[in-house]
Design an enzyme around this catalytic site. Structure first.
Site, PDB file in Angstrom:
ATOM      1  N   HIS A 176     -12.761   5.261   5.833  1.00  0.00           N
ATOM      2  CA  HIS A 176     -12.106   6.491   6.293  1.00  0.00           C
ATOM      3  C   HIS A 176     -13.180   7.507   6.703  1.00  0.00           C
ATOM      4  CE1 HIS A 176      -9.559   9.905   6.692  1.00  0.00           C
ATOM      5  NE2 HIS A 176      -8.498   9.146   6.479  1.00  0.00           N
TER       6      HIS A 176
ATOM      7  N   ARG B 190     -17.812   9.729   1.646  1.00  0.00           N
ATOM      8  CA  ARG B 190     -18.902   8.861   1.210  1.00  0.00           C
ATOM      9  C   ARG B 190     -20.083   9.030   2.158  1.00  0.00           C
ATOM     10  NH1 ARG B 190     -15.818   3.346  -0.718  1.00  0.00           N
ATOM     11  NH2 ARG B 190     -14.171   3.962   0.697  1.00  0.00           N
TER      12      ARG B 190
ATOM     13  N   ARG C 154       3.681 -13.909 -14.796  1.00  0.00           N
ATOM     14  CA  ARG C 154       5.042 -14.412 -14.497  1.00  0.00           C
ATOM     15  C   ARG C 154       5.013 -15.596 -13.536  1.00  0.00           C
ATOM     16  NH1 ARG C 154       6.630  -9.083 -14.107  1.00  0.00           N
ATOM     17  NH2 ARG C 154       6.557  -9.034 -11.839  1.00  0.00           N
TER      18      ARG C 154
ATOM     19  N   LYS D 214     -11.313   2.129 -14.260  1.00  0.00           N
ATOM     20  CA  LYS D 214     -11.764   0.795 -13.861  1.00  0.00           C
ATOM     21  C   LYS D 214     -12.227  -0.013 -15.076  1.00  0.00           C
ATOM     22  CE  LYS D 214     -11.335   0.607  -9.318  1.00  0.00           C
ATOM     23  NZ  LYS D 214     -10.668  -0.495  -8.616  1.00  0.00           N
TER      24      LYS D 214
ATOM     25  N   ASP E 175       0.848  -1.199   0.000  1.00  0.00           N
ATOM     26  CA  ASP E 175       0.000   0.000   0.000  1.00  0.00           C
ATOM     27  C   ASP E 175       0.882   1.247   0.000  1.00  0.00           C
ATOM     28  OD1 ASP E 175      -2.051   2.041   0.950  1.00  0.00           O
ATOM     29  OD2 ASP E 175      -3.253   0.226   1.098  1.00  0.00           O
TER      30      ASP E 175
ATOM     31  N   ASP F  81       4.040   1.916  -4.271  1.00  0.00           N
ATOM     32  CA  ASP F  81       3.014   2.491  -5.128  1.00  0.00           C
ATOM     33  C   ASP F  81       2.832   1.593  -6.351  1.00  0.00           C
ATOM     34  OD1 ASP F  81       1.640   4.166  -7.043  1.00  0.00           O
ATOM     35  OD2 ASP F  81       2.094   5.840  -5.703  1.00  0.00           O
TER      36      ASP F  81
ATOM     37  N   THR G 150      -4.979   6.652   0.884  1.00  0.00           N
ATOM     38  CA  THR G 150      -6.231   6.689   1.646  1.00  0.00           C
ATOM     39  C   THR G 150      -6.265   5.621   2.726  1.00  0.00           C
ATOM     40  OG1 THR G 150      -7.240   5.300  -0.058  1.00  0.00           O
ATOM     41  CG2 THR G 150      -7.615   7.658  -0.220  1.00  0.00           C
TER      42      THR G 150
ATOM     43  N   THR H 296     -20.155  -0.431  -0.509  1.00  0.00           N
ATOM     44  CA  THR H 296     -19.927  -1.262   0.671  1.00  0.00           C
ATOM     45  C   THR H 296     -19.527  -0.359   1.832  1.00  0.00           C
ATOM     46  OG1 THR H 296     -19.270  -3.089  -0.754  1.00  0.00           O
ATOM     47  CG2 THR H 296     -18.554  -3.224   1.522  1.00  0.00           C
TER      48      THR H 296
ATOM     49  N   TYR I 292     -12.011   7.669 -12.555  1.00  0.00           N
ATOM     50  CA  TYR I 292     -12.244   6.432 -11.813  1.00  0.00           C
ATOM     51  C   TYR I 292     -12.996   5.422 -12.692  1.00  0.00           C
ATOM     52  CZ  TYR I 292     -13.824   3.428  -7.914  1.00  0.00           C
ATOM     53  OH  TYR I 292     -14.069   2.375  -7.070  1.00  0.00           O
TER      54      TYR I 292
HETATM   55  P1  NAD Z   1      -9.746   2.624   0.254  1.00  0.00           P
HETATM   56  O1  NAD Z   1      -9.430   3.964  -0.288  1.00  0.00           O
HETATM   57  O2  NAD Z   1     -10.041   2.481   1.691  1.00  0.00           O
HETATM   58  O3  NAD Z   1      -8.605   1.586  -0.094  1.00  0.00           O
HETATM   59  C1  NAD Z   1      -7.755   1.721  -1.218  1.00  0.00           C
HETATM   60  C2  NAD Z   1      -6.344   1.415  -0.760  1.00  0.00           C
HETATM   61  O4  NAD Z   1      -5.469   1.532  -1.902  1.00  0.00           O
HETATM   62  C3  NAD Z   1      -5.841   2.415   0.274  1.00  0.00           C
HETATM   63  O5  NAD Z   1      -5.215   1.734   1.328  1.00  0.00           O
HETATM   64  C4  NAD Z   1      -4.851   3.282  -0.501  1.00  0.00           C
HETATM   65  O6  NAD Z   1      -3.855   3.835   0.313  1.00  0.00           O
HETATM   66  C5  NAD Z   1      -4.336   2.294  -1.517  1.00  0.00           C
HETATM   67  N1  NAD Z   1      -3.814   2.938  -2.722  1.00  0.00           N
HETATM   68  C6  NAD Z   1      -4.371   3.949  -3.441  1.00  0.00           C
HETATM   69  N2  NAD Z   1      -3.572   4.265  -4.479  1.00  0.00           N
HETATM   70  C7  NAD Z   1      -2.502   3.431  -4.412  1.00  0.00           C
HETATM   71  C8  NAD Z   1      -1.332   3.284  -5.187  1.00  0.00           C
HETATM   72  N3  NAD Z   1      -1.107   4.058  -6.266  1.00  0.00           N
HETATM   73  N4  NAD Z   1      -0.424   2.352  -4.828  1.00  0.00           N
HETATM   74  C9  NAD Z   1      -0.629   1.567  -3.732  1.00  0.00           C
HETATM   75  N5  NAD Z   1      -1.726   1.671  -2.954  1.00  0.00           N
HETATM   76  C10 NAD Z   1      -2.648   2.591  -3.297  1.00  0.00           C
HETATM   77  O7  NAD Z   1     -10.967   2.074  -0.618  1.00  0.00           O
HETATM   78  P2  NAD Z   1     -11.791   0.733  -0.494  1.00  0.00           P
HETATM   79  O8  NAD Z   1     -13.200   1.120  -0.295  1.00  0.00           O
HETATM   80  O9  NAD Z   1     -11.156  -0.197   0.441  1.00  0.00           O
HETATM   81  O10 NAD Z   1     -11.653   0.172  -1.984  1.00  0.00           O
HETATM   82  C11 NAD Z   1     -10.797  -0.915  -2.309  1.00  0.00           C
HETATM   83  C12 NAD Z   1     -11.024  -1.296  -3.767  1.00  0.00           C
HETATM   84  O11 NAD Z   1     -12.387  -1.679  -3.971  1.00  0.00           O
HETATM   85  C13 NAD Z   1     -10.734  -0.159  -4.734  1.00  0.00           C
HETATM   86  O12 NAD Z   1     -10.094  -0.682  -5.880  1.00  0.00           O
HETATM   87  C14 NAD Z   1     -12.109   0.356  -5.102  1.00  0.00           C
HETATM   88  O13 NAD Z   1     -12.142   0.913  -6.400  1.00  0.00           O
HETATM   89  C15 NAD Z   1     -12.947  -0.905  -5.019  1.00  0.00           C
HETATM   90  N6  NAD Z   1     -14.364  -0.600  -4.719  1.00  0.00           N
HETATM   91  C16 NAD Z   1     -14.754  -0.242  -3.458  1.00  0.00           C
HETATM   92  C17 NAD Z   1     -16.100   0.049  -3.236  1.00  0.00           C
HETATM   93  C18 NAD Z   1     -16.623   0.411  -1.868  1.00  0.00           C
HETATM   94  O14 NAD Z   1     -17.817   0.674  -1.733  1.00  0.00           O
HETATM   95  N7  NAD Z   1     -15.815   0.429  -0.824  1.00  0.00           N
HETATM   96  C19 NAD Z   1     -17.024   0.007  -4.292  1.00  0.00           C
HETATM   97  C20 NAD Z   1     -16.565  -0.318  -5.557  1.00  0.00           C
HETATM   98  C21 NAD Z   1     -15.233  -0.651  -5.766  1.00  0.00           C
HETATM   99  N1  UDP Z   2     -24.273  11.850  -0.537  1.00  0.00           N
HETATM  100  C1  UDP Z   2     -25.045  12.601   0.315  1.00  0.00           C
HETATM  101  N2  UDP Z   2     -24.435  13.188   1.384  1.00  0.00           N
HETATM  102  C2  UDP Z   2     -23.124  13.035   1.663  1.00  0.00           C
HETATM  103  C3  UDP Z   2     -22.337  12.228   0.806  1.00  0.00           C
HETATM  104  C4  UDP Z   2     -22.944  11.653  -0.302  1.00  0.00           C
HETATM  105  O1  UDP Z   2     -26.238  12.773   0.113  1.00  0.00           O
HETATM  106  O2  UDP Z   2     -22.653  13.584   2.677  1.00  0.00           O
HETATM  107  C5  UDP Z   2     -24.937  11.190  -1.678  1.00  0.00           C
HETATM  108  C6  UDP Z   2     -24.184  11.262  -2.997  1.00  0.00           C
HETATM  109  O3  UDP Z   2     -24.490  12.443  -3.696  1.00  0.00           O
HETATM  110  C7  UDP Z   2     -24.702  10.013  -3.695  1.00  0.00           C
HETATM  111  C8  UDP Z   2     -24.948   9.021  -2.562  1.00  0.00           C
HETATM  112  O4  UDP Z   2     -25.029   9.807  -1.366  1.00  0.00           O
HETATM  113  O5  UDP Z   2     -25.924  10.271  -4.333  1.00  0.00           O
HETATM  114  C9  UDP Z   2     -23.835   7.996  -2.416  1.00  0.00           C
HETATM  115  O6  UDP Z   2     -22.615   8.688  -2.392  1.00  0.00           O
HETATM  116  P1  UDP Z   2     -21.231   7.975  -2.153  1.00  0.00           P
HETATM  117  O7  UDP Z   2     -20.171   8.970  -2.431  1.00  0.00           O
HETATM  118  O8  UDP Z   2     -21.237   7.312  -0.831  1.00  0.00           O
HETATM  119  O9  UDP Z   2     -21.194   6.808  -3.235  1.00  0.00           O
HETATM  120  P2  UDP Z   2     -21.383   6.782  -4.836  1.00  0.00           P
HETATM  121  O10 UDP Z   2     -21.944   8.062  -5.329  1.00  0.00           O
HETATM  122  O11 UDP Z   2     -20.016   6.516  -5.356  1.00  0.00           O
HETATM  123  O12 UDP Z   2     -22.333   5.662  -5.032  1.00  0.00           O
END
Ligand code: NAD
Ligand code: UDP
Length: 354
Positions: free
Chosen positions: A205, A210, A130, A173, A57, A82, A61, A199, A169
């Protein structure tokens, strides 16, 4: 290239230490983004089931506190690195989680976000190719953009604005998924692609911007809950333990089941309903403050999880009545000062009326 050898050097100059991470007979996992919200729960699950785990990591974040309880555990190693730069470890499983996931964070440095998504996937795939390791890639419901089909099955190709503020993003993705499937077609790489829907849970954080973390932080701190727009937009939220269970099933699924597979909780509700649920569970009266709706904010999102149910026997089991109180409990135990915002949370500058 960041190699196994440099890991040994970094951690004491001898391969003996590295061997302690690669304890004989243990399945070896690399979790990129392992200090983040989902990654740290995944590390917990892997360590608990006897894997040796390299948690890689760059701590953008993520947070060392998320994995502090794993320090010193048999088979656990943290590597600060990174993913935009290549890495090399002898592993059996790669779980590619690295990428900022919250809009406020991924929009902070959009070019870096896209590079993290694309190069992180590329370097993970190169390593899988690999070593013959199996790769599970964390994709997202954002590949569907602002969907015109509801709920979204995996066959839906999405409605993404390629030049909008979320595109770094969403398109990053999408490109990462393309790389996974091209590696599969070209090299037969063992891939598993999961499209994760919103999720939540402990270790989100607190300043990720979110909705769940914002509402809980605000409710616990006695502040008004900020609703973007009129609060009629919908989402469905999956509790983290359910998702990690889904990841594990997906990684262990038969070789020819590559996904993409949706994972999320199909139970859908409005942000206004969520605000009231959080306020109720936090034991406060909901004070609501409306703010402008961010640009390209999807109106609704709900996973169709038929495929996950059929192929993996997976579905979410923990509803918000159970998950929100557990998350509130965690928020009550932390000191917010220990979680400085990773970015200024540039969520609001481009807004639109919907
Ligand atoms: P998060 O930000 O808590 O975790 C991401 C982690 O990646 C962090 O620890 C951050 O420091 C690390 N990171 C970021 N850029 C990096 C880099 N360049 N090199 C090494 N490490 C790096 O987010 P999360 O919610 O735990 O998400 C994890 C994964 O799941 C992500 O790929 C995200 O796109 C995907 N995802 C999460 C959700 C959700 O609702 N949590 C939804 C859809 C997809
Ligand atoms: N949102 C909100 N108040 C907040 C943060 C987000 O009403 O303080 C709304 C945001 O505009 C979106 C929904 O909640 O419609 C979910 O936002 P989030 O960023 O959690 O996830 P995503 O938009 O990526 O699904």
């Amino acid at each position: 290239m960041f190699a196994v050898r440099s890991l040994a050097v970094k951690h004491g100059g001898s391969r003996a230490l590295l061997r302690s991470a690669y304890t004989r007979g243990m399945p070896r996992s690399l979790v990129t983004g392992g200090a983040g919200f989902l990654g740290s729960h995944l590390c917990d699950s892997l360590i608990a089931s006897g894997h040796s785990v390299i948690c890689l990591d760059n701590l953008f974040t993520g947070n060392r506190q998320n994995i502090a309880h794993l320090d010193g555990k048999r088979g656990f190693t943290f590597v600060h690195h990174d993913v935009v730069h290549p890495f090399d470890f002898d592993v059996d499983y790669i779980w590619n989680m690295a990428c900022p996931a919250a809009p406020g964070h991924y929009r902070y440095e959009p070019v870096k976000t896209m590079m993290t998504s694309v190069l992180g996937a590329l370097h993970s795939l190169q390593l899988a190719h690999r070593t013959g390791a199996r790769l599970l890639h964390a994709s997202t419901s954002e590949v569907y953009g602002d969907p015109e089909v509801h709920p979204q099955p995996e066959s839906y190709r999405g409605n993404v604005n390629p030049i909008g503020p979320r595109a770094c993003y969403d398109e990053g993705k999408r490109a990462a998924e393309t790389l996974c499937f091209d590696y599969r077609r070209m090299h037969g790489t063992s891939i598993k692609v999961v499209r994760i829907f919103n999720t939540y849970g402990p270790r989100m954080h607190p300043y990720d911007g979110r909705v769940v973390s914002n509402f809980i932080r605000q409710a616990v701190g006695g502040e008004a809950l900020t609703i973007f727009g009129d609060g009629s937009q919908t989402r469905s939220f999956c509790y983290v333990d359910d998702l990690v269970a889904g990841f594990r099933l997906m990684m262990d699924s038969r070789e020819d089941f590559t996904g993409p597979v949706n994972m999320g909780n199909p139970h859908e509700f409005t942000m206004l309903e969520l605000a009231h649920a959080v306020a109720r569970d936090a034991g406060c009266t909901a004070q609501i403050e409306h703010r402008a709706l961010p640009m390209d904010d999807p109106l609704q999102r709900q996973p169709d999880i038929t495929l996950a149910q059929r192929e993996l026997g997976w579905s979410s089991t923990i509803n918000i009545e159970e998950g929100i109180p557990r998350t509130i409990e965690w928020f009550r135990t932390i000191r917010l000062a220990d979680y400085p915002p990773p970015s200024p949370n540039v969520m609001q500058p481009e807004t639109q009326a919907k």
